[in-house]
Design a protein around this motif. Structure first.
Motif, PDB file in Angstrom:
ATOM      1  N   ALA A 261       1.158  -7.763  -3.540  1.00 44.82           N
ATOM      2  CA  ALA A 261       0.386  -6.853  -2.688  1.00 44.82           C
ATOM      3  C   ALA A 261       0.241  -5.481  -3.342  1.00 44.82           C
ATOM      4  O   ALA A 261      -0.801  -4.839  -3.254  1.00 44.82           O
ATOM      5  CB  ALA A 261       1.064  -6.724  -1.321  1.00 44.82           C
TER       6      ALA A 261
ATOM      7  N   GLN B  43      -2.600  -3.571  -1.345  1.00 38.01           N
ATOM      8  CA  GLN B  43      -2.743  -4.002   0.047  1.00 38.01           C
ATOM      9  C   GLN B  43      -1.371  -4.005   0.697  1.00 38.01           C
ATOM     10  O   GLN B  43      -0.367  -4.226   0.027  1.00 38.01           O
ATOM     11  CB  GLN B  43      -3.239  -5.454   0.099  1.00 38.01           C
ATOM     12  CG  GLN B  43      -4.720  -5.604   0.176  1.00 38.01           C
ATOM     13  CD  GLN B  43      -5.124  -7.058  -0.001  1.00 38.01           C
ATOM     14  OE1 GLN B  43      -6.028  -7.353  -0.780  1.00 38.01           O
ATOM     15  NE2 GLN B  43      -4.451  -7.982   0.692  1.00 38.01           N
TER      16      GLN B  43
ATOM     17  N   ASN C 163       0.827  -1.212   0.000  1.00 36.36           N
ATOM     18  CA  ASN C 163       0.000   0.000   0.000  1.00 36.36           C
ATOM     19  C   ASN C 163       0.864   1.266   0.000  1.00 36.36           C
ATOM     20  O   ASN C 163       0.398   2.347   0.337  1.00 36.36           O
ATOM     21  CB  ASN C 163      -0.931   0.015   1.222  1.00 36.36           C
ATOM     22  CG  ASN C 163      -0.176  -0.032   2.540  1.00 36.36           C
ATOM     23  OD1 ASN C 163       0.968  -0.483   2.591  1.00 36.36           O
ATOM     24  ND2 ASN C 163      -0.792   0.427   3.605  1.00 36.36           N
TER      25      ASN C 163
END
Ligand SMILES: [Zn+2]
Length: 305
Positions: free
Chosen positions: A69, A74, A34
């Motif tokens: 990710a 995320q 993220n």
């Protein structure tokens, strides 16, 4: 090159050399999925390098941290990729989580740039934070990391990296590379990209002898970081960690920012219905404003270098 929903990141963002002997600068971004800021900054740096072809000593390589990710925006898939780099995990060779797979792929990339081919090897790990913050370097005081960090004009914090284990910077340091973590600001703040980009250029100057005037974005791409966003260099050390138990009810007083001055007696937080007051004339660091975490806040003190 832009970050978009349909973009799939590949492991290596870019590699650049003038085929002159020199050091390796190994830059990672998006170890937390993220936190795309470091990756975007690296894309900009390689675009500029490919365009203007300035001469450098050695090689810079830009590497994506948690690829999967990052692709789904995320922090991580199975576990935090900035906690997997323990000696035990690396030696076990077990790839039982997505992040261990990512870790071994990054190690493979690093091993393509072995020590004997370079005069020295540096790393720079680019991160951002959930709360707004001035940019800062977090340095582990091993090898010559600390004097290297002091070549850069921003706040420097010692000892923070030692509180947790399994971080990528620990692995890099024990593999013999010199470097630090750079927290450039809040995750989605556009200034974080400016700060990452500025610091990468300065690292290219310091490590690889880049003449900054040879790049077309100079001086803006440096000034945005150095003159606009970063405070003057100061060095801090952690003198206290206010740890929390799992069942503690903890609420920080509103409005505290990283490195803000605090005074003896000042109300900092409420814990289990009681006031938590400062015992220090110092500065506060990483005040907890999210619901989760075992660190209420840290107290840091400015030190002379
Ligand atoms: Zn991070």
């Amino acid at each position: 090159m832009k970050k978009g929903k349909d973009q799939t990141y590949s492991r290596i963002i870019g590699k650049y050399t003038s085929n002159k002997k020199g050091p390796l600068l190994f830059v990672t971004g998006g170890v937390h999925g993220n936190e795309p800021s470091g990756v975007i900054a690296l894309q900009k740096v390689f675009e500029e390098l490919d365009k203007t072809r300035p001469e450098i000593n050695g090689t810079i390589v830009g590497v994506v941290g948690n690829k999967k990710a990052l692709n789904v925006d995320q922090r991580y898939i199975d576990e935090d990729l900035n906690r997997t780099w323990t000696i035990e995990n690396v030696e076990s060779d077990k790839k039982d989580t997505q992040e261990k797979n990512e870790m071994f792929e990054i190690i493979d990339v690093l091993e393509d740039f072995p020590e004997e081919e370079f005069t020295k090897r540096y790393f720079l790990d680019c991160h951002t934070t959930s709360a707004a913050t001035v940019p800062f370097i977090s340095v582990q005081e091993v090898n010559d990391n600390d004097p290297w960090a002091h070549k850069f004009p921003t706040y420097i914090i010692r000892g923070f990296s030692d509180i947790v284990s399994g971080c990528i910077d620990h692995y890099m340091s024990r593999t013999g590379l010199t470097g630090f973590v750079f927290e450039a600001g809040q995750h989605t703040d556009p200034r974080s990209v400016e700060n990452h980009e500025g610091l990468i250029w300065l690292a290219l100057k310091e490590a690889c002898g880049l003449d900054l005037e040879k790049i077309s974005c100079f001086p803006e791409c440096i000034d945005k970081f150095v003159e606009k966003n970063a405070p003057d260099q100061k060095t801090f050390e952690i003198i206290h960690r206010h740890g929390l138990e799992n069942n503690d009810e903890f609420k920080m007083e509103p409005g505290f920012e990283n490195f803000q001055k605090i005074e003896k007696g000042q109300l900092l937080a409420h814990q289990n219905g009681k006031e938590v007051r400062s015992e220090w004339d110092a500065h506060i660091f990483m005040p907890l404003y999210q619901s989760q975490g075992n660190d209420g806040f840290f107290v840091v003190e400015q030190v002379k270098v």
